[in-house]
Design an enzyme around this catalytic site. Structure first.
Site, PDB file in Angstrom:
ATOM      1  N   ASP A 248     -30.707  15.237 -37.606  1.00  0.00           N
ATOM      2  CA  ASP A 248     -30.422  16.663 -37.580  1.00  0.00           C
ATOM      3  C   ASP A 248     -31.329  17.312 -38.633  1.00  0.00           C
ATOM      4  O   ASP A 248     -31.020  17.301 -39.825  1.00  0.00           O
ATOM      5  CB  ASP A 248     -28.945  16.923 -37.882  1.00  0.00           C
TER       6      ASP A 248
ATOM      7  N   LYS B 274     -33.750  29.563 -38.110  1.00  0.00           N
ATOM      8  CA  LYS B 274     -33.694  29.254 -39.546  1.00  0.00           C
ATOM      9  C   LYS B 274     -35.090  29.129 -40.143  1.00  0.00           C
ATOM     10  O   LYS B 274     -35.241  28.886 -41.335  1.00  0.00           O
ATOM     11  CB  LYS B 274     -32.932  27.942 -39.773  1.00  0.00           C
TER      12      LYS B 274
ATOM     13  N   CYS C  28     -19.228  25.188 -41.358  1.00  0.00           N
ATOM     14  CA  CYS C  28     -19.226  24.251 -40.219  1.00  0.00           C
ATOM     15  C   CYS C  28     -19.349  22.810 -40.699  1.00  0.00           C
ATOM     16  O   CYS C  28     -20.085  21.999 -40.109  1.00  0.00           O
ATOM     17  CB  CYS C  28     -20.327  24.575 -39.211  1.00  0.00           C
TER      18      CYS C  28
ATOM     19  N   GLN D 108     -31.927  21.961 -41.193  1.00  0.00           N
ATOM     20  CA  GLN D 108     -32.124  22.554 -42.522  1.00  0.00           C
ATOM     21  C   GLN D 108     -33.400  22.019 -43.183  1.00  0.00           C
ATOM     22  O   GLN D 108     -33.750  22.457 -44.273  1.00  0.00           O
ATOM     23  CB  GLN D 108     -30.922  22.247 -43.437  1.00  0.00           C
TER      24      GLN D 108
ATOM     25  N   HIS E 177     -22.991  18.575 -40.345  1.00  0.00           N
ATOM     26  CA  HIS E 177     -22.573  19.844 -39.729  1.00  0.00           C
ATOM     27  C   HIS E 177     -21.768  19.512 -38.469  1.00  0.00           C
ATOM     28  O   HIS E 177     -22.005  18.474 -37.840  1.00  0.00           O
ATOM     29  CB  HIS E 177     -23.854  20.627 -39.368  1.00  0.00           C
TER      30      HIS E 177
HETATM   31  C1  LIG Z   1     -27.432  20.978 -40.759  1.00  0.00           C
HETATM   32  C2  LIG Z   1     -27.218  21.848 -39.561  1.00  0.00           C
HETATM   33  N1  LIG Z   1     -27.187  21.289 -38.346  1.00  0.00           N
HETATM   34  C3  LIG Z   1     -27.017  22.011 -37.239  1.00  0.00           C
HETATM   35  C4  LIG Z   1     -26.823  23.373 -37.302  1.00  0.00           C
HETATM   36  C5  LIG Z   1     -26.623  24.136 -36.054  1.00  0.00           C
HETATM   37  O1  LIG Z   1     -27.639  25.059 -35.877  1.00  0.00           O
HETATM   38  P1  LIG Z   1     -27.543  26.126 -34.711  1.00  0.00           P
HETATM   39  O2  LIG Z   1     -26.318  26.934 -34.980  1.00  0.00           O
HETATM   40  O3  LIG Z   1     -28.798  26.900 -34.831  1.00  0.00           O
HETATM   41  O4  LIG Z   1     -27.443  25.365 -33.454  1.00  0.00           O
HETATM   42  C6  LIG Z   1     -26.840  24.004 -38.539  1.00  0.00           C
HETATM   43  C7  LIG Z   1     -26.610  25.463 -38.651  1.00  0.00           C
HETATM   44  O5  LIG Z   1     -26.169  25.961 -39.654  1.00  0.00           O
HETATM   45  C8  LIG Z   1     -27.051  23.221 -39.696  1.00  0.00           C
HETATM   46  O6  LIG Z   1     -27.062  23.776 -40.904  1.00  0.00           O
END
Ligand SMILES: Cc1ncc(COP(=O)(O)O)c(C=O)c1O
Length: 410
Positions: free
Chosen positions: A199, A225, A367, A202, A123
């Site tokens: 990260d 989430k 993203c 998810q 992401h």
């Molecule tokens: C794999 C992953 N990392 C990071 C993020 C970023 O999350 P946030 O927008 O809650 O900071 C997301 C959000 O879709 C994500 O799917």
């Protein structure tokens, strides 16, 4: 008792809503999840009965609010099996958590030419902070490629990790649904002398998370989430690392002392929580953890494996070659997040047509633009299932695609 998504759905007031005469088929939980009554009530009750500043005042109400806030930290720590609640830093979201590490640990430890390894399925939240560091001080980024079915291609991992300082990777792709072998990747990072940053944005909402079993150094995730409110997320890190890192933002709450000639930091986690935190949201995140704990994350994962199996089978048996589902077919290595292409219809058009039946899917680059380029597209449609979805939602998606076929004249 078995896992019954239809009963669970009753906990979520939004599903009582009838929109344009139809129920809501919410298939966008990889984007953000819906909230159960238990979380909404915990936040409302806190606001109505216990709201006060935390950490700063001696009166009873403030002590009670502080206990509730720190209680939520303990819940979050237990949920990911952190050795200590003090290692959980509340942030705005996973994005801020990853930026915090890149900004503080990165600036303190990385010099020109140092190598950070990422993967092609990250992401932007786990790419851009490292690009910023690369632009500022010339660190070098290396990328773990993907296999044809959307898993990490680990053939040359040892070579990619040679002399690396950091390996930062997702535990589950928000596009492909791929679950990566986190422990193996953490071990490989450490064998190369690199830090392992996960990260887990998810992953935590959908699986049992155990940072100690993983052997990770840092993990990042977001409350919104995982049935909690937006506005709060968490960074977990090993205390020795957090302790040695410089602070991120400066201001109140993060100091031990301030003088005319300088300041000293408060201990972790306060060192990284400058200013008034999202108090009510943290309470909500704690309630979300209680909610997920009561359901049992093993059950949630089991349910989502069944949902992924059912949804993939339903869509492919109905549409054959007209639908391409990205990512692995094996549900042992994927979650219930399905990105797909359908009969050449642009994903944005598709999502608008599905919306006529209140089928909510995300269309876009998610993203993850480097991954989109690899998939040779600019966007996908993505249906993501969670604990409140059942077979009827997958059927509704399949039916709505039929409607799209009519509109686009197939
Ligand atoms: C794999 C992953 N990392 C990071 C993020 C970023 O999350 P946030 O927008 O809650 O900071 C997301 C959000 O879709 C994500 O799917």
């Amino acid at each position: 008792m078995g896992f019954d998504a239809a009963t669970i759905r009753k906990d979520f007031p939004i599903f009582d809503r009838v929109l344009d005469g139809q129920p809501i088929v919410y298939l966008d939980s990889a984007n953000t999840s819906q909230k159960p009554r238990q979380v909404i009530d915990a936040m409302t009750s806190f606001l109505e009965n216990s709201y006060a500043p935390i950490n700063r005042s001696a009166y009873k109400l403030a002590a009670e609010a502080t206990d509730a806030f720190e209680g939520a930290r303990k819940k979050v720590a237990r949920f990911i099996n952190a050795p200590s609640a003090d290692e959980v830093v509340f942030t705005k979201n996973a994005t801020e958590a990853l930026n915090l590490v890149a900004y503080t640990w990165g600036r303190a430890n990385l010099q020109r030419g140092d190598v950070v390894v990422l993967t092609h399925m990250e992401h932007h939240a786990n790419i851009v902070p490292w690009h910023m560091l690369a632009a500022e001080r010339g660190i070098v980024l290396r990328w773990v490629p993907l296999t044809a079915d959307g898993q990490l291609d680990l053939t040359d991992l040892a070579t990619l990790l040679r002399d690396a300082k950091v390996f930062s990777f997702t535990a589950m792709s928000n596009v492909l649904g791929t679950i990566t072998p986190v422990k193996l990747l953490c071990d490989a990072a450490h064998a190369a002398g690199a830090l392992a940053i996960v990260d887990a944005c998810q992953y935590v909402p959908h699986n049992v998370t155990d940072v100690q079993a993983w052997g990770a150094d840092f993990i990042a995730f977001s409350s919104h989430k995982m049935c909690g409110p937006s506005g709060v997320g968490a960074l977990w890190g090993r205390m020795a690392l957090l302790d040695a890192m410089p602070p991120f933002l400066g201001g109140g709450n993060m100091i031990a002392d301030v003088r005319l000639d300088g300041f000293t930091c408060a201990p972790v986690p306060a060192k990284f929580e400058a200013g008034t935190p999202p108090i009510v949201e943290v309470i909500g995140m704690g309630a979300a953890v209680d909610y997920l704990d009561a359901l049992g994350m093993t059950n949630v994962r089991q349910h989502e494996m069944q949902m992924a199996t059912y949804a993939m089978h339903t869509l492919t048996s109905r549409y054959g070659d007209d639908i391409t589902i990205h990512g692995p077919r094996n549900v042992e290595v994927r979650g219930a997040t399905l990105s797909f292409a359908f009969r050449g219809v642009h994903p944005h058009d598709l999502s608008q047509v599905l919306d006529q039946r209140n089928v909510c899917v995300r269309a876009g680059h998610h993203c993850a633009k480097p991954l989109m380029r690899l998939l040779n597209c600019t966007a996908t449609a993505r249906a993501s299932f969670y604990l409140y979805n059942d077979e009827s939602d997958a059927d509704a998606l399949a039916d709505a695609l039929e409607g799209a076929s009519d509109i686009f004249g197939f």
